[in-house]
Design an enzyme around this catalytic site. Structure first.
Site, PDB file in Angstrom:
ATOM      1  CG  HIS A  26      -4.538   3.375  -1.072  1.00 54.43           C
ATOM      2  ND1 HIS A  26      -3.522   2.878  -1.853  1.00 54.43           N
ATOM      3  CD2 HIS A  26      -5.685   3.023  -1.696  1.00 54.43           C
ATOM      4  CE1 HIS A  26      -4.038   2.275  -2.914  1.00 54.43           C
ATOM      5  NE2 HIS A  26      -5.352   2.349  -2.842  1.00 54.43           N
ATOM      6  CG  ASP A 124      -0.150   3.972  -1.308  1.00 52.00           C
ATOM      7  OD1 ASP A 124      -0.757   3.456  -0.371  1.00 52.00           O
ATOM      8  OD2 ASP A 124      -0.521   3.869  -2.502  1.00 52.00           O
TER       9      ASP A 124
HETATM   10  N1  UDP Z   1     -13.754   2.612   7.554  1.00 53.38           N
HETATM   11  C1  UDP Z   1     -14.169   3.062   8.786  1.00 53.38           C
HETATM   12  N2  UDP Z   1     -15.377   3.668   8.895  1.00 53.38           N
HETATM   13  C2  UDP Z   1     -16.212   3.841   7.857  1.00 53.38           C
HETATM   14  C3  UDP Z   1     -15.799   3.343   6.588  1.00 53.38           C
HETATM   15  C4  UDP Z   1     -14.568   2.742   6.480  1.00 53.38           C
HETATM   16  O1  UDP Z   1     -13.443   2.928   9.779  1.00 53.38           O
HETATM   17  O2  UDP Z   1     -17.298   4.396   8.034  1.00 53.38           O
HETATM   18  C5  UDP Z   1     -12.416   2.004   7.428  1.00 53.38           C
HETATM   19  C6  UDP Z   1     -12.450   0.495   7.438  1.00 53.38           C
HETATM   20  O3  UDP Z   1     -12.451   0.003   8.756  1.00 53.38           O
HETATM   21  C7  UDP Z   1     -11.177   0.148   6.681  1.00 53.38           C
HETATM   22  C8  UDP Z   1     -11.060   1.276   5.672  1.00 53.38           C
HETATM   23  O4  UDP Z   1     -11.827   2.352   6.185  1.00 53.38           O
HETATM   24  O5  UDP Z   1     -10.060   0.170   7.537  1.00 53.38           O
HETATM   25  C9  UDP Z   1     -11.592   0.873   4.307  1.00 53.38           C
HETATM   26  O6  UDP Z   1     -10.649   0.098   3.648  1.00 53.38           O
HETATM   27  P1  UDP Z   1     -11.019  -1.157   2.766  1.00 53.38           P
HETATM   28  O7  UDP Z   1      -9.746  -1.731   2.285  1.00 53.38           O
HETATM   29  O8  UDP Z   1     -11.900  -2.064   3.512  1.00 53.38           O
HETATM   30  O9  UDP Z   1     -11.921  -0.587   1.578  1.00 53.38           O
HETATM   31  P2  UDP Z   1     -11.801   0.650   0.558  1.00 53.38           P
HETATM   32  O10 UDP Z   1     -12.456   1.778   1.240  1.00 53.38           O
HETATM   33  O11 UDP Z   1     -10.376   0.879   0.226  1.00 53.38           O
HETATM   34  O12 UDP Z   1     -12.579   0.220  -0.638  1.00 53.38           O
HETATM   35  N1  UDP Z   2      -2.804  -0.886  -7.052  1.00 52.13           N
HETATM   36  C1  UDP Z   2      -1.590  -1.341  -7.470  1.00 52.13           C
HETATM   37  N2  UDP Z   2      -0.792  -0.497  -8.164  1.00 52.13           N
HETATM   38  C2  UDP Z   2      -1.165   0.760  -8.454  1.00 52.13           C
HETATM   39  C3  UDP Z   2      -2.404   1.209  -8.026  1.00 52.13           C
HETATM   40  C4  UDP Z   2      -3.211   0.365  -7.325  1.00 52.13           C
HETATM   41  O1  UDP Z   2      -1.216  -2.474  -7.240  1.00 52.13           O
HETATM   42  O2  UDP Z   2      -0.408   1.490  -9.102  1.00 52.13           O
HETATM   43  C5  UDP Z   2      -3.694  -1.817  -6.381  1.00 52.13           C
HETATM   44  C6  UDP Z   2      -4.483  -1.244  -5.242  1.00 52.13           C
HETATM   45  O3  UDP Z   2      -3.786  -1.321  -4.035  1.00 52.13           O
HETATM   46  C7  UDP Z   2      -5.693  -2.154  -5.258  1.00 52.13           C
HETATM   47  C8  UDP Z   2      -5.878  -2.492  -6.692  1.00 52.13           C
HETATM   48  O4  UDP Z   2      -4.671  -2.157  -7.332  1.00 52.13           O
HETATM   49  O5  UDP Z   2      -5.399  -3.363  -4.636  1.00 52.13           O
HETATM   50  C9  UDP Z   2      -7.094  -1.867  -7.306  1.00 52.13           C
HETATM   51  O6  UDP Z   2      -7.142  -0.492  -7.009  1.00 52.13           O
HETATM   52  P1  UDP Z   2      -8.521   0.247  -6.807  1.00 52.13           P
HETATM   53  O7  UDP Z   2      -8.263   1.645  -6.460  1.00 52.13           O
HETATM   54  O8  UDP Z   2      -9.389  -0.020  -7.975  1.00 52.13           O
HETATM   55  O9  UDP Z   2      -9.142  -0.480  -5.547  1.00 52.13           O
HETATM   56  P2  UDP Z   2      -9.148   0.015  -4.030  1.00 52.13           P
HETATM   57  O10 UDP Z   2      -7.879   0.751  -3.729  1.00 52.13           O
HETATM   58  O11 UDP Z   2     -10.348   0.875  -3.891  1.00 52.13           O
HETATM   59  O12 UDP Z   2      -9.290  -1.251  -3.254  1.00 52.13           O
END
Ligand code: UDP
Ligand code: UDP
Length: 483
Positions: A26, A124
């Site tokens: 996020h 957000d």
């Molecule tokens: N990321 C990074 N270094 C790390 C791990 C994650 O720069 O060691 C960044 C990655 O490039 C991305 C974000 O963190 O921009 C992760 O967001 P993503 O939507 O891929 O996955 P989430 O962590 O929300 O599951």
């Molecule tokens: N999300 C949404 N509304 C909310 C909270 C989360 O639409 O109130 C979205 C969020 O951006 C993500 C998805 O729901 O795409 C699932 O969220 P989760 O945290 O499980 O996944 P992550 O952020 O790690 O990708």
């Protein structure tokens, strides 16, 4: 009707207040939008919620304010949340709940006390239903930043409508979440929905539904994607096929990284692990490396980690693996050698690099040595890979990852390991299965070709006159006018 007119026609300088959420997935896109607006000369303040969930979040907040000294920092200390109310909840969902409750009490005074006056709010998605009523009460425009795919935004928009229909049904199907056929997009099977959505009484689901209903009152939704990669959900949202009168959807991606590279200083910040990764990658041939990372919120079990290790070894390819053993990075104190088992690191030495540190993923993916990306399917990761022309092998873990995987396959930027387990449906995927899929994707010339096309489309979208370029300018123009 604009703020300028309210203030007697005098120009109130634009001053945007960002309200970020928690979780790097996020924060990364939020920081990237903040940096983009700041470069356009808009005054910005950022609500900084304390304490943060993870060490990565603390580092990134500090980095943002150090790199952009004109950006104002407004600390908001979270009100205590009685965690006994929620048993076994995900730490990030708990954080969102604490944030939502705190915002209701603390955001109004932050806005009215700001100087110069706030003229626009950007929140957000997770805080939408708490922030929009406050913004409306104060007569301020409010945009929502949606940090994942437009395909997921379409699901998000349609889900409350689907639930209303479900609740009006008679018989045994009433109230039971099934496959969700999103108009103009595709049918998301029940098994691919974010698992918490199957239970409407879950904390996450309540937040999700409240936010999806309230977002219709926003002045616009910003999405880190581009039109060519997700045309169907964007057309459905913009054409009112999902929700009539849905707010404008500004696709502004792929967002540029917000981190300003500073020679010398940057190397020092990277630390030992970061420099090691750069050095190792520099020695690998073009397109030879399998990059493996499951983002910030997904931690595999020990037995699964061992199978991933075996799979990478058996694939015969070089690999770079960013390994996390806990959801919250501050709690991750396991030793790599213990996690991977006796002799593993020695056996793969030179060929494979495993790190538990934070890497600069965006930059790493641009390295010519990158061959493919075994990813959980977080949308930031997916877009970063697409812009670098690196094919994805998506192994969804939780949340929106399967919906994103469907989007990625449709966009031609990746393959999806559809039958590997995930949240609530865990099954041990063996090393042999992993090695096979990795080899398939590394050898898939058609996929590499379609990713190359997506990469060109991404570059076009952000270049002068491109779709994302125009949307960003339209959005900036609105913020400057206080609309
Ligand atoms: N990321 C990074 N270094 C790390 C791990 C994650 O720069 O060691 C960044 C990655 O490039 C991305 C974000 O963190 O921009 C992760 O967001 P993503 O939507 O891929 O996955 P989430 O962590 O929300 O599951
Ligand atoms: N999300 C949404 N509304 C909310 C909270 C989360 O639409 O109130 C979205 C969020 O951006 C993500 C998805 O729901 O795409 C699932 O969220 P989760 O945290 O499980 O996944 P992550 O952020 O790690 O990708």
């Amino acid at each position: 009707e604009s703020l300028g007119e309210l203030n007697g026609g005098g120009a109130t300088p634009p001053h945007a207040l960002f309200i970020p959420s928690a979780g790097m997935g996020h924060l990364m896109p939020t920081f990237r939008v903040i940096a983009g607006l700041s470069r356009q000369g808009i005054d910005i303040s950022v609500v900084t919620v304390l304490p943060t969930v993870s060490a990565a979040e603390t580092n990134y907040f500090n980095g943002l304010f150090a790199d952009y000294p004109t950006i104002g920092r407004v600390d908001m200390h979270l009100l205590p949340l009685d965690a006994s109310e929620f048993r076994n909840e995900d730490p990030f969902f708990l954080r969102w709940e604490a944030l939502r409750r705190s915002v209701v009490h603390l955001l109004g005074p932050i806005i009215t006390g700001a100087s110069p006056p706030i003229t626009a709010i950007i929140t957000d998605i997770t805080l939408t239903s708490c922030v929009i009523p406050i913004a409306k009460e104060l007569g301020l425009p409010c945009h929502v930043l949606f940090p994942t795919a437009a395909t997921m935004l379409a699901v998000n928009a349609y889900f409350p409508i689907y639930l209303d229909q479900l609740n009006n049904m008679a018989g045994p199907a009433a109230g039971v979440v099934g496959d969700v056929d999103v108009p103009g997009v595709f049918c998301v099977p029940r098994s691919s929905l974010p698992p918490p959505l199957l239970d409407v009484n879950k904390l996450f689901t309540k937040q999700f539904i409240e936010n999806s209903r309230e977002i219709t009152k926003a002045d616009g939704v910003l999405v880190n994607t581009f039109d060519a990669v997700e045309p169907a959900p964007l057309a459905a949202l913009r054409g009112g096929r999902i929700v009539p009168g849905y707010p404008p959807v500004y696709t502004i991606g792929p967002l540029k990284p917000h981190v300003i590279p500073k020679a010398g200083e940057k190397a020092a910040q990277k630390g030992r692990d970061g420099s090691l990764v750069d050095e190792w990658l520099g020695q690998q041939p073009a397109r030879s490396v399998v990059y493996v990372s499951f983002g910030n919120r997904s931690a595999a079990r020990l037995d699964q980690i061992r199978e991933i290790a075996a799979g990478l070894e058996a694939s015969g390819y070089r690999f770079l693996w960013v390994l996390k053993t806990t959801k919250v990075d501050r709690e991750d104190d396991a030793e790599l050698a213990d996690v991977l088992g006796d002799g593993y690191l020695e056996r793969v030495q030179g060929r494979g690099l495993v790190t538990k540190g934070w890497v600069e993923q965006e930059a790493l993916l641009k390295h010519p040595a990158m061959g493919m990306f075994l990813s959980h399917g977080g949308w930031n990761s997916a877009l970063e890979a697409a812009c670098s022309g690196v094919p994805l092998l998506v192994w969804p873990q939780l949340g929106d990852h399967r919906v994103n995987a469907m989007g990625a396959v449709r966009a031609g930027i990746g393959a999806w390991a559809e039958h590997w387990g995930w949240d609530g449906e865990e099954r041990l995927v063996t090393g042999e299965e992993i090695a096979e899929k990795v080899k398939d994707v590394m050898a898939d010339a058609a996929l590499r070709e379609s990713v190359a096309v997506a990469r060109q489309e991404a570059a076009k979208a952000v270049a002068e006159g491109g779709t994302s370029y125009r949307n960003m300018h339209e959005f900036v123009g609105k913020i400057k006018k206080g609309a």
